[in-house]
Motif scaffolding. Structure first.
Motif, PDB file in Angstrom:
ATOM      1  N   SER A   1       5.333  61.774  54.104  1.00 30.54           N
ATOM      2  CA  SER A   1       6.020  60.711  53.457  1.00 30.54           C
ATOM      3  C   SER A   1       6.276  61.177  51.812  1.00 30.54           C
ATOM      4  CB  SER A   1       5.304  59.226  53.136  1.00 30.54           C
ATOM      5  OG  SER A   1       4.232  59.526  52.349  1.00 30.54           O
TER       6      SER A   1
ATOM      7  N   ALA B   1       8.599  54.320  48.921  1.00 32.31           N
ATOM      8  CA  ALA B   1       7.889  55.194  49.754  1.00 32.31           C
ATOM      9  C   ALA B   1       8.956  55.658  50.767  1.00 32.31           C
ATOM     10  CB  ALA B   1       6.583  54.691  50.505  1.00 32.31           C
TER      11      ALA B   1
ATOM     12  N   THR C   1       9.301  57.345  54.601  1.00 32.08           N
ATOM     13  CA  THR C   1       8.499  58.048  55.719  1.00 32.08           C
ATOM     14  C   THR C   1       9.368  58.632  56.917  1.00 32.08           C
ATOM     15  OG1 THR C   1       8.326  55.634  56.846  1.00 32.08           O
ATOM     16  CG2 THR C   1       6.642  56.103  55.115  1.00 32.08           C
ATOM     17  N   SER C   2      10.570  58.339  56.792  1.00 29.96           N
ATOM     18  CA  SER C   2      11.474  58.924  57.906  1.00 29.96           C
ATOM     19  C   SER C   2      12.890  59.510  57.053  1.00 29.96           C
ATOM     20  CB  SER C   2      11.724  57.912  58.968  1.00 29.96           C
ATOM     21  OG  SER C   2      12.643  56.997  58.411  1.00 29.96           O
TER      22      SER C   2
ATOM     23  N   SER D   1      12.745  64.470  56.906  1.00 32.46           N
ATOM     24  CA  SER D   1      11.374  64.481  57.494  1.00 32.46           C
ATOM     25  C   SER D   1      11.117  65.885  58.327  1.00 32.46           C
ATOM     26  CB  SER D   1      10.934  63.292  58.300  1.00 32.46           C
ATOM     27  OG  SER D   1       9.765  63.812  59.129  1.00 32.46           O
TER      28      SER D   1
END
Length: 819
Positions: free
Chosen positions: A317, A352, A354-355, A380
């Protein structure tokens, strides 16, 4: 104090101005401030919000405790006397960003703090270095002027004044001024920093910031910035409206005062702030100080949000913060690639990621969009990228690692630290939001280049996402540059490679555009954004993008650049190529009369079967799509019969072996063709817009080339000027770039903000603004000023916007007065 006592005792002049103690500056925790007026019986009233005090403001009865950054203003009043001038004392908490937070600070003068007498006989240094300003000769003492700009004071120099440093500095490397030259100042050789033994900061007679003959080469060859935009100081004039001027030198220069050097005329104008460092600030440090000053003095447009980090690769992340240095703004953002609006997510704290995500952010004031778009692409490490193929030596991407919004610093994403840099201000390219597929690109204007940190001599595979400017004239150019070779030489009339001069390793290799093999000797440089790839037959050299000796610098856009030191296999070449083609799979919506035309690039197929396309439309962003066309094999579709007042939202869905891949959403509006009649034009028989108006008329457009003549028999062929005022109406919603061609000086304001300032003698010169966001159908105030000194007389006002190349602003979009 003695002067004030005598003036008040004998009732000479207005009420004495209150004295603030301390007179502003930095504080930690809190500051206790006292106010005093030397005239008996006078009452003091004050404010702490920067507004002007009146007798309805807070009466001063006891000391004031300041606990946060703010501006204290005070005035004294007494019956039968003229009220005092305003005393301004600005207090800044050390918890907030200031120039002190950047190491190497040697001097910091600010007119809103440390001027206890109201004159420049003493100016207290705020840097902590004790480098105070002083002037012991009374005839050369400047005076403090309250409310010089947006409620803040400035020190005014009358053409005979100067202020000396306590300590002469011989190691100046970075300077910031908040400054303007008096518009009434006559032509003169001046200096923007002075010294008794040097003229390092020499300025030209007709106003250009630097002199090619005399300014220190460390300044001329360094970076000069005006209101956050890089400029060529040899051709750009000293600012005559309050501006933030910045300089990062290539070596040490010397200064001992502000205002004067032997053989030069003393400064005539205002200085609100002066900041000196003894080291070259990094691009992000320079931008931080610059935006602090631009924000403090409310100069220019609202600053685009700064994303930290500014995009790139992540594992697991990434936590992203957003900040706009303009007070009173709200930041709205999206994570789906759509442009933010006031209904997007409000930024309240770190985000945040995360992808793989494209984060876009804009700053708004009172719900109105005010800044350009900030784009930060986060990828990512679980997804395929060019880093998954061995041999990667450099990877620049415009959606990551461009923290300043300019090509002075472009962070390499390959892991090899081969960052892009440009230390010469006049050759710094700029970041353009939403250049292609909603993603940004770095724009090179025909005089720019970005150097590699490390020269590469074993390059064997290259990928570009790029286009040449359709308006670029024929020229010999290079697709990658080098200081001593021209391996990537390109032809005068646009062919990719030159049979005579391009490296044989390139001519013997394989060149592709958008996945198709081409003959680079015959095929021209792409003028629409394309993925260009090259696998060579041997090593070639490159040390920059944009320039090689004997070749014209690049003119056009670069969104991505990927270099390998191995000749990639067919499989790996296709992986990288398809990654870029899919990332930049673009859909555009071009407005028309009661219609919108959608165009998109071919999406690479996963297998051997054909890809077809469906077009979906909604009237609400992000939902409610209905199919308006399906099974298309081509890459265009025109949606007709549309309502002029409705905003439509489109996306294209690629259908590949039963799988559906949606494009980004694009906004489609019909063309808002106006009913304008032109701009109000005033012509003057002098070059300073100050003589009586000779001609007053409405000009349908501003597109004039009078050659050696003039607009009218009543106007001389040389030394005349003109002003055009009115409003401009946006044809569509998007980022507009305004441009002028002029011979000689030109200035342009839109919506109250100065976009172009080249008030100098010059030949036919194209000046372009930073992108400005406009809303379809909205009208914006416009003012254009121009003068002709001698020889040819030419002026043209143009614009460009998404899907519209540079054009003269048409009459239908120009209005002579506000409605």
């Amino acid at each position: 104090a003695v002067e004030s006592y005598l003036l008040s005792r004998y009732q000479l002049g207005p009420v004495a101005a209150p004295v603030a103690s301390p007179s502003g500056g930095l504080f930690t925790g809190s500051a206790t401030v006292t106010l005093k007026c030397d005239m008996p019986g006078a009452d003091i009233f004050y404010t702490t919000d920067g507004t002007e005090p009146t007798t309805a403001s807070i009466p001063y009865t006891h000391s004031i405790v300041v606990t946060s950054t703010g501006t204290l203003k005070a005035k004294a009043f007494k019956d039968g006397f003229v009220e005092s001038v305003t005393t301004t004392a600005a207090f800044t908490s050390t918890a907030d960003f200031t120039p002190v937070n950047v190491t190497g600070l040697q001097l910091w003068w600010r007119a809103d703090a440390g001027v206890p007498s109201g004159f420049g006989d003493f100016w207290q240094d705020q840097s902590g270095q004790g480098n105070h300003g002083w002037q012991t000769y009374g005839a050369a003492v400047p005076r403090l002027v309250p409310n010089a700009l947006n409620g803040r004071p400035a020190m005014r120099f009358d053409g005979t004044d100067a202020i000396a440093f306590t300590n002469r500095s011989t190691t100046v490397r970075t300077v910031f001024w908040v400054i303007k030259e008096d518009p009434a100042a006559p032509p003169a050789y001046r200096v923007v920093l002075g010294d008794s033994g040097t003229s390092d900061f020499a300025s030209e007679y007709y106003g250009q910031l630097w002199r090619s003959c005399c300014t220190n080469a460390n300044i001329v060859n360094g970076q000069t910035w005006l209101n956050g935009t890089p400029i060529d100081g040899l051709s750009t004039s000293r600012p005559r409206s309050m501006s933030v001027l910045s300089l990062v030198t290539t070596g040490n220069v010397t200064a001992g005062n502000f205002g004067w050097s032997p053989g030069y005329t003393p400064w005539q104008g205002d200085l609100a702030e002066l900041v000196l460092y003894d080291r070259p600030l990094s691009p992000t440090e320079r931008r931080s100080v610059e935006e602090y000053l631009l924000s403090k003095y409310q100069i220019g447009f609202v600053a685009a949000p700064v994303a930290t980090p500014s995009g790139g690769m992540f594992t697991g992340s990434a936590t992203v913060s957003l900040v706009s240095r303009t007070p009173g703004t709200e930041i709205f953002y999206t994570t789906n690639g759509a442009d933010p609006t006031a209904t997007s997510t409000l930024y309240t704290g770190p985000i945040a990621i995360t992808s793989t995500t494209t984060l876009k952010a804009k700053a708004f004031v009172n719900g109105v969009e005010k800044s350009a778009t900030t784009t930060a692409g986060f990828t990512s490490d679980t997804d395929f990228t060019p880093r998954d193929v061995t041999g990667l030596q450099l990877w620049w991407r415009a959606d990551a690692g461009v923290p300043t919004g300019f090509g002075d610093s472009w962070q390499d994403q390959s892991g090899q630290e081969n960052h892009g840099l440009q230390t010469y201000g006049a050759a710094v390219p700029r970041l353009i939001p939403n250049a292609f597929n909603g993603l940004p690109a770095i724009r090179f204007d025909g005089g720019d280049a970005t150097g590699f940190t490390t020269r590469l001599t074993t390059t064997k595979t290259v990928f570009w996402v790029m286009k040449e400017d359709p308006a670029a004239p024929p020229a010999y150019r290079v697709l990658l540059g080098d200081s001593s070779t021209s391996d990537f030489a390109s032809e005068y009339y646009g062919q990719l490679w030159r049979s005579c001069c391009t490296s044989s390793s390139i001519l013997g290799g394989t060149t592709r555009i958008n996945g198709q093999v081409v003959d680079g000797i015959q095929t021209v440089r792409p003028r629409t954004m394309s993925v260009l790839s090259l696998v060579t037959a041997g090593n070639v050299n490159a040390s920059n993008f944009g320039y090689s000796p004997g070749y014209s610098p690049w003119q056009g856009d670069l969104a991505e650049l990927v270099l390998y030191d191995t000749a990639l296999s067919i499989e790996n070449r296709k992986k990288v190529e398809d990654y870029l083609r899919i990332k930049y799979w673009d859909i555009t919506a071009a407005p028309g009369n009661h219609q919108v035309t959608l165009s998109w690039t071919t999406r690479p197929a996963a297998g051997t079967g054909p890809v077809t396309y469906d077009v979906e439309r909604g009237t609400t962003s992000g939902s409610g799509y209905v199919v308006v066309a399906s099974g298309l094999s081509g890459t265009t579709f025109t949606n007709t019969g549309l309502d002029d007042q409705t905003t439509y939202y489109y996306r294209v869905v690629a259908v590949d072996q039963g799988n559906r891949f949606s494009s980004r959403e694009v906004v489609g509006t019909t063309l808002r063709v106006g009913t304008g009649t032109g701009l109000l034009a005033e012509y003057f028989n002098d070059p300073s817009l100050s003589a009586p108006v000779v001609i007053n008329r409405t000009d349908p457009v501003v597109d004039f080339n009078w050659g050696g003549g003039s607009p009218d028999a009543n106007i001389g062929a040389d030394n005349f000027s003109a002003r055009w005022t009115g409003q401009v109406q946006a044809t569509t919603t998007g980022d507009f770039v305004f441009a002028t061609n002029s011979d000689d000086g030109v200035r342009l304001w839109v919506d109250g903000q100065q976009l172009i300032d080249n008030w100098t003698d010059h030949g036919d010169t194209l000046n372009s603004s930073a992108p400005v966001h406009l809303e379809a159908g909205q009208k914006y105030d416009l003012r254009l000023e121009w003068y002709e000194r001698g020889s040819a007389a030419l002026v043209r006002l143009s614009w460009s916007y998404p899907d519209q190349a540079l054009q003269v602003i048409p009459q239908t979009q120009l209005y002579p007065v506000a409605p």
